[in-house]
Enzyme design. Structure first.
Site, PDB file in Angstrom:
ATOM      1  N   CYS A  34      13.197   3.931  -1.646  1.00  0.00           N
ATOM      2  CA  CYS A  34      13.196   4.188  -3.086  1.00  0.00           C
ATOM      3  C   CYS A  34      12.751   2.928  -3.842  1.00  0.00           C
ATOM      4  CB  CYS A  34      14.608   4.588  -3.513  1.00  0.00           C
ATOM      5  SG  CYS A  34      14.761   4.908  -5.261  1.00  0.00           S
ATOM      6  N   GLU A  93       7.449  17.124  -7.125  1.00  0.00           N
ATOM      7  CA  GLU A  93       8.425  17.985  -6.433  1.00  0.00           C
ATOM      8  C   GLU A  93       8.106  19.459  -6.628  1.00  0.00           C
ATOM      9  OE1 GLU A  93      12.531  17.027  -6.700  1.00  0.00           O
ATOM     10  OE2 GLU A  93      12.172  14.946  -6.133  1.00  0.00           O
ATOM     11  N   CYS A 117       6.232   4.273  -6.821  1.00  0.00           N
ATOM     12  CA  CYS A 117       7.282   5.299  -6.785  1.00  0.00           C
ATOM     13  C   CYS A 117       7.017   6.180  -5.567  1.00  0.00           C
ATOM     14  CB  CYS A 117       7.249   6.133  -8.062  1.00  0.00           C
ATOM     15  SG  CYS A 117       8.383   7.532  -8.048  1.00  0.00           S
ATOM     16  N   HIS A 160       7.164   9.226  -5.075  1.00  0.00           N
ATOM     17  CA  HIS A 160       6.503  10.518  -5.263  1.00  0.00           C
ATOM     18  C   HIS A 160       5.003  10.431  -5.535  1.00  0.00           C
ATOM     19  CE1 HIS A 160      10.655  11.623  -5.657  1.00  0.00           C
ATOM     20  NE2 HIS A 160      10.372  12.889  -5.885  1.00  0.00           N
ATOM     21  N   ASP A 175      16.519   7.048   0.460  1.00  0.00           N
ATOM     22  CA  ASP A 175      15.890   7.243  -0.849  1.00  0.00           C
ATOM     23  C   ASP A 175      16.881   8.008  -1.720  1.00  0.00           C
ATOM     24  OD1 ASP A 175      13.805   7.342  -2.824  1.00  0.00           O
ATOM     25  OD2 ASP A 175      13.520   9.449  -2.318  1.00  0.00           O
ATOM     26  N   SER A 176      16.576   8.087  -3.005  1.00  0.00           N
ATOM     27  CA  SER A 176      17.411   8.879  -3.915  1.00  0.00           C
ATOM     28  C   SER A 176      17.337  10.364  -3.567  1.00  0.00           C
ATOM     29  CB  SER A 176      16.953   8.656  -5.353  1.00  0.00           C
ATOM     30  OG  SER A 176      15.566   8.913  -5.463  1.00  0.00           O
TER      31      SER A 176
HETATM   32  N1  DGL Z   1      12.684   7.569  -5.376  1.00  0.00           N
HETATM   33  C1  DGL Z   1      12.501   7.153  -6.752  1.00  0.00           C
HETATM   34  C2  DGL Z   1      11.602   5.914  -6.770  1.00  0.00           C
HETATM   35  O1  DGL Z   1      10.798   5.684  -5.877  1.00  0.00           O
HETATM   36  C3  DGL Z   1      11.920   8.266  -7.603  1.00  0.00           C
HETATM   37  C4  DGL Z   1      12.884   9.378  -7.883  1.00  0.00           C
HETATM   38  C5  DGL Z   1      14.109   8.933  -8.645  1.00  0.00           C
HETATM   39  O2  DGL Z   1      14.009   8.618  -9.853  1.00  0.00           O
HETATM   40  O3  DGL Z   1      15.174   8.860  -8.042  1.00  0.00           O
HETATM   41  O4  DGL Z   1      11.692   5.130  -7.676  1.00  0.00           O
END
Ligand code: DGL
Length: 273
Positions: free
Chosen positions: A73, A152, A184, A186, A10-11
């Site tokens: 992600c 977060e 997403c 989060h 993931d990012s």
């Molecule tokens: N992990 C990203 C997503 O699911 C969210 C956080 C980001 O913008 O990197 O799109």
């Protein structure tokens, strides 16, 4: 090959919501997680940049001898999945297709809402995936970028979160979608609030749960599952100092985060420092 680990990236920390579901569904499996904490967020970046990052990370995880790669992600799944699938010889699972499939299964009216980062929404990846499965579906989308920092920060049920959710979700609510895809990493943390704002008639689709189901199915079909009596080990790598990842990650994963190692992707060997 069944003894190899599942790779997941993931990012940053958000993909731990996907990892949590994979561990819940497949506790016997080893996992290797990479969070690109030095370069997060991906949601605001161009498809070219996110694809370049995703390919670099896949290279790092392949060296950890993985049997399947999960792109946790949503933004990377939306823009980089086809490039990864072209380049890798192991199965690559994104979060878009499983979430879209579930949305089509649960909708009654055919009016489906999708929320995600600006990058995910701009890509139209969910809309295309849903329409491929059900051409008559009506898909309404909304970028909700502020949900990421709220999750977060742990601000999932205060006045700021509530006002933000009410503002972002107003149009989808008025459009009377009966299904809402949490597109997403989060957003599962904001599920109770989103559900409350949307009202009881709206089914929320958690891409993380659906992705874990897809991973289990692919590994099962390919006879790549470890025996159920096993207990998996979990390794974590990040590209920035681990402190923030550990703090937020324990909340995302529910307090089970193990050792976290910082690595440099520039280092050709991808060795931990
Ligand atoms: N992990 C990203 C997503 O699911 C969210 C956080 C980001 O913008 O990197 O799109």
């Amino acid at each position: 090959m069944s003894w190899q680990a599942i790779g997941i990236f993931d990012s940053g920390v958000g993909g731990l919501t996907v990892l949590r579901e994979i561990i819940r569904k497949l506790p016997q499996e080893d996992t290797v997680y990479f969070g690109d904490t030095a370069r997060v967020p991906y949601g605001t970046k161009s498809p070219e940049t996110v694809t370049r990052y995703a390919v670099e990370i896949a290279g790092f995880l392949l060296k950890r001898d993985i049997k399947l790669l999960v792109v946790a992600c949503n933004t990377a799944s939306a823009v980089a999945l086809s490039a990864l699938k072209r380049q890798l010889s192991i199965p690559v699972v994104g979060v878009i297709e499983p979430g879209a499939r579930r949305a089509v299964e649960v909708t009654r009216s055919g009016r489906i809402g999708v929320i995600g980062t600006a990058g995910t929404i701009r890509s139209s990846a969910y809309t295309r995936a849903i329409k491929r499965l059900e051409p008559r579906a009506e898909v309404l989308t909304q970028a909700c970028p502020l949900f990421v920092p709220l999750a977060e920060e742990g601000w999932t049920d205060n006045l700021v979160a509530r006002l933000t959710a009410q503002s972002y979700l107003k149009d989808l609510k008025e459009a009377a979608v009966d299904t809402l895809v949490l597109g997403c990493t989060h957003y599962p943390l904001l599920k109770p609030l989103i559900s409350e704002v949307m009202g009881p008639g709206v089914t929320l689709v958690d891409s993380a749960e659906e992705t874990a189901r897809t991973v289990a199915k692919i590994l099962g079909d390919k006879k790549l599952l470890r025996p159920e009596a096993e207990k998996g080990n979990h390794h974590y790598y990040v590209s920035d100092i681990p402190a923030g990842f550990i703090r937020v990650g324990n909340r995302f994963l529910g307090g089970r985060l193990g050792d976290v190692y910082q690595v440099s992707l520039d280092d050709e060997n991808g060795d931990s420092r």
